[in-house]
Design an enzyme around this catalytic site. Structure first.
Site, PDB file in Angstrom:
ATOM      1  N   SER A   1     -12.428   7.551  -2.450  1.00 40.73           N
ATOM      2  CA  SER A   1     -13.145   6.716  -3.373  1.00 40.73           C
ATOM      3  C   SER A   1     -14.531   6.723  -3.028  1.00 40.73           C
ATOM      4  CB  SER A   1     -12.493   5.369  -2.952  1.00 40.73           C
ATOM      5  OG  SER A   1     -11.149   4.999  -3.035  1.00 40.73           O
TER       6      SER A   1
ATOM      7  N   THR B   1      -8.621  -2.003   1.346  1.00 37.79           N
ATOM      8  CA  THR B   1      -7.559  -0.878   1.761  1.00 37.79           C
ATOM      9  C   THR B   1      -6.753  -0.948   2.893  1.00 37.79           C
ATOM     10  OG1 THR B   1      -6.769   1.325   1.281  1.00 37.79           O
ATOM     11  CG2 THR B   1      -8.955   0.891   2.501  1.00 37.79           C
TER      12      THR B   1
ATOM     13  N   LYS C   1      -4.947  -5.207   2.613  1.00 31.61           N
ATOM     14  CA  LYS C   1      -4.612  -5.581   0.899  1.00 31.61           C
ATOM     15  C   LYS C   1      -4.020  -6.966   0.885  1.00 31.61           C
ATOM     16  CE  LYS C   1      -4.521  -1.036  -1.341  1.00 31.61           C
ATOM     17  NZ  LYS C   1      -3.660  -0.049  -2.198  1.00 31.61           N
TER      18      LYS C   1
ATOM     19  N   ASP D   1      -4.502  -1.010  -8.783  1.00 31.32           N
ATOM     20  CA  ASP D   1      -3.494   0.005  -8.731  1.00 31.32           C
ATOM     21  C   ASP D   1      -2.615  -0.240  -9.817  1.00 31.32           C
ATOM     22  OD1 ASP D   1      -4.472   1.072  -6.441  1.00 31.32           O
ATOM     23  OD2 ASP D   1      -3.343  -0.026  -5.116  1.00 31.32           O
TER      24      ASP D   1
ATOM     25  N   GLY E   1      10.602   3.883  -1.925  1.00 29.73           N
ATOM     26  CA  GLY E   1       9.422   3.252  -1.111  1.00 29.73           C
ATOM     27  C   GLY E   1       9.368   1.754  -1.485  1.00 29.73           C
ATOM     28  N   ALA E   2       8.889   0.902  -0.712  1.00 30.02           N
ATOM     29  CA  ALA E   2       8.593  -0.503  -0.540  1.00 30.02           C
ATOM     30  C   ALA E   2       7.489  -1.043  -0.244  1.00 30.02           C
ATOM     31  CB  ALA E   2       9.935  -1.298  -0.059  1.00 30.02           C
TER      32      ALA E   2
ATOM     33  N   GLY F   1       3.108  -1.043  -0.288  1.00 27.16           N
ATOM     34  CA  GLY F   1       2.091  -1.569  -1.136  1.00 27.16           C
ATOM     35  C   GLY F   1       1.993  -0.771  -2.603  1.00 27.16           C
TER      36      GLY F   1
ATOM     37  N   ARG G   1      13.738   3.254   3.200  1.00 29.88           N
ATOM     38  CA  ARG G   1      14.374   3.675   4.476  1.00 29.88           C
ATOM     39  C   ARG G   1      14.853   2.322   5.325  1.00 29.88           C
ATOM     40  NH1 ARG G   1      10.407   6.375   8.847  1.00 29.88           N
ATOM     41  NH2 ARG G   1       9.086   4.674   7.964  1.00 29.88           N
TER      42      ARG G   1
ATOM     43  N   LEU H   1       3.135   9.568  -5.992  1.00 30.10           N
ATOM     44  CA  LEU H   1       1.841   8.736  -5.753  1.00 30.10           C
ATOM     45  C   LEU H   1       0.778   9.619  -4.874  1.00 30.10           C
ATOM     46  CD1 LEU H   1       3.112   6.603  -7.249  1.00 30.10           C
ATOM     47  CD2 LEU H   1       2.299   4.785  -5.341  1.00 30.10           C
TER      48      LEU H   1
ATOM     49  N   GLY I   1      -0.295  11.945  -7.882  1.00 35.07           N
ATOM     50  CA  GLY I   1      -1.245  10.668  -7.809  1.00 35.07           C
ATOM     51  C   GLY I   1      -2.425  10.817  -8.148  1.00 35.07           C
TER      52      GLY I   1
END
Ligand code: NDP
Length: 301
Positions: free
Chosen positions: A17, A62, A66, A102, A127-128, A130, A152, A222, A243
């Site tokens: 970034s 970040t 977040k 995002d 995935g779960a 952010g 997972r 991503l 991503g």
């Protein structure tokens, strides 16, 4: 007076970034400096207080801040409220507004992935964390009717589903345990597969076996590299995207919020490519490599 924008994270040392945003300010002729602030959670309130000052255009936030930043700011946009995560701050006088760019970044990547085809209605999300929250909300907003989230640690996927209960009340949003056979059977009913785990970030491994990937899938990872998942998807004849598009467009949305000007996309894209060529592999504040994924390399953060 020269303006400032900061990235607040922990760690932040190698930031894609940073390269992307500084190139954008320079190209558009805005006298602003993009700074990297490595702040541990204890130091976050002081950092946020400093961003309220007049010399700041705003900030990026970040990992791991977040969600932590939410009680420290004054207002949140719909996307930030819905996801419960903020990655961009803008100033209104001394008040701070939290955004989640995002989400639009993901939606633009999804549009590009789908191309001229009709927008599909069913997706599997791996995935779960952010990233997955931004993806899930983007899919809900894009009109998806069925989203299955595998993780997972199942409880985290269940927490995500609960979090979106209201936004997803008109459609089917489900958490499922991470079993290859269940993933395979869900993929057979699905057109879109999104990898929002960090599997493949630091090691050449895929979250799913190559055999479950079919040629009619649209696969978005991503992670900003041509991961094994993407290579396997391409070998199966599927459309595959990494991503970088999402990263670029979340950055472009943040730039527009800070400056009121359209982001110079090409310049930002070139800066990203340049930083990657120099060996920067992650965005910022990325978590350390996951041993269970077989990661050997130290993570660039
Ligand atoms: P989080 O740390 O919040 O979540 C990480 C996710 O990966 C969790 O679902 C975690 O599962 C899963 N995971 C990690 N290791 C394993 C493993 N060995 N086996 C199974 N699951 C695993 O990270 P983020 O959501 O912020 O980021 C995830 C990825 O997305 C990163 O690679 C990041 O670079 C990328 N990203 C890219 C963006 C872009 O703009 N392109 C934007 C945001 C993220 P569990 O909960 O069970 O631990």
């Amino acid at each position: 007076m020269s303006k400032r924008v900061v990235l607040i994270g922990h760690p932040v040392s190698h930031s894609l970034s940073g390269a992307m945003q500084q190139a954008a300010f320079d190209a558009v002729g805005i006298d602003a400096k993009y700074e990297l602030w490595d702040r541990a959670p204890m130091a976050l309130p002081d950092a946020i207080a400093e961003v309220r000052r007049e010399d700041f255009l705003g900030a990026n936030v970040t990992i791991p801040h977040k969600e932590r930043v939410v009680p420290l700011i004054d207002k949140m946009t719909e996307e930030a409220q819905a996801t419960g995560a903020v990655n961009t701050l803008t100033r209104e006088g001394r008040r701070l507004v939290g955004h989640n760019t995002d989400v639009p970044g993901f939606v633009i990547a999804l549009d590009k992935l789908v191309g001229r085809q009709k927008m599909p209605r069913a997706a599997v999300v791996l995935g779960a964390g952010g990233g997955s929250r931004a993806v899930t909300y983007g899919l809900i907003r894009a009109g998806f009717q069925r989203i299955i989230v595998f993780n997972r640690h199942l409880h985290r996927a269940e927490g995500l589903v609960k979090h979106f209960a209201r936004s997803a009340s008109h459609m089917e949003l489900k958490a499922m345990p991470w079993h290859e056979s269940i993933i395979e059977s869900e993929l057979a009913k699905t057109k879109v597969l999104i990898n929002a785990t960090s599997i493949g970030l630091n090691a050449d491994v895929s979250p799913v076996p190559a055999e479950v990937l079919t040629g009619d899938l649209l696969v978005l990872d991503l992670i900003y590299n041509r991961t094994r998942l993407l290579r396997d998807a391409e070998s199966a004849g599927a459309v595959a995207m990494d991503g970088e598009t999402m990263l670029l467009h979340q950055g472009a949305a943040a730039f527009a919020l800070w400056t009121g000007q359209a982001a110079p996309l090409e310049v930002m894209s070139e800066a990203l490519a340049g930083a990657r060529a120099e060996g920067v592999r992650s965005a910022e504040g990325e978590p350390a490599g996951d041993e269970t994924a077989g990661d050997a390399a130290a993570v660039v953060a």
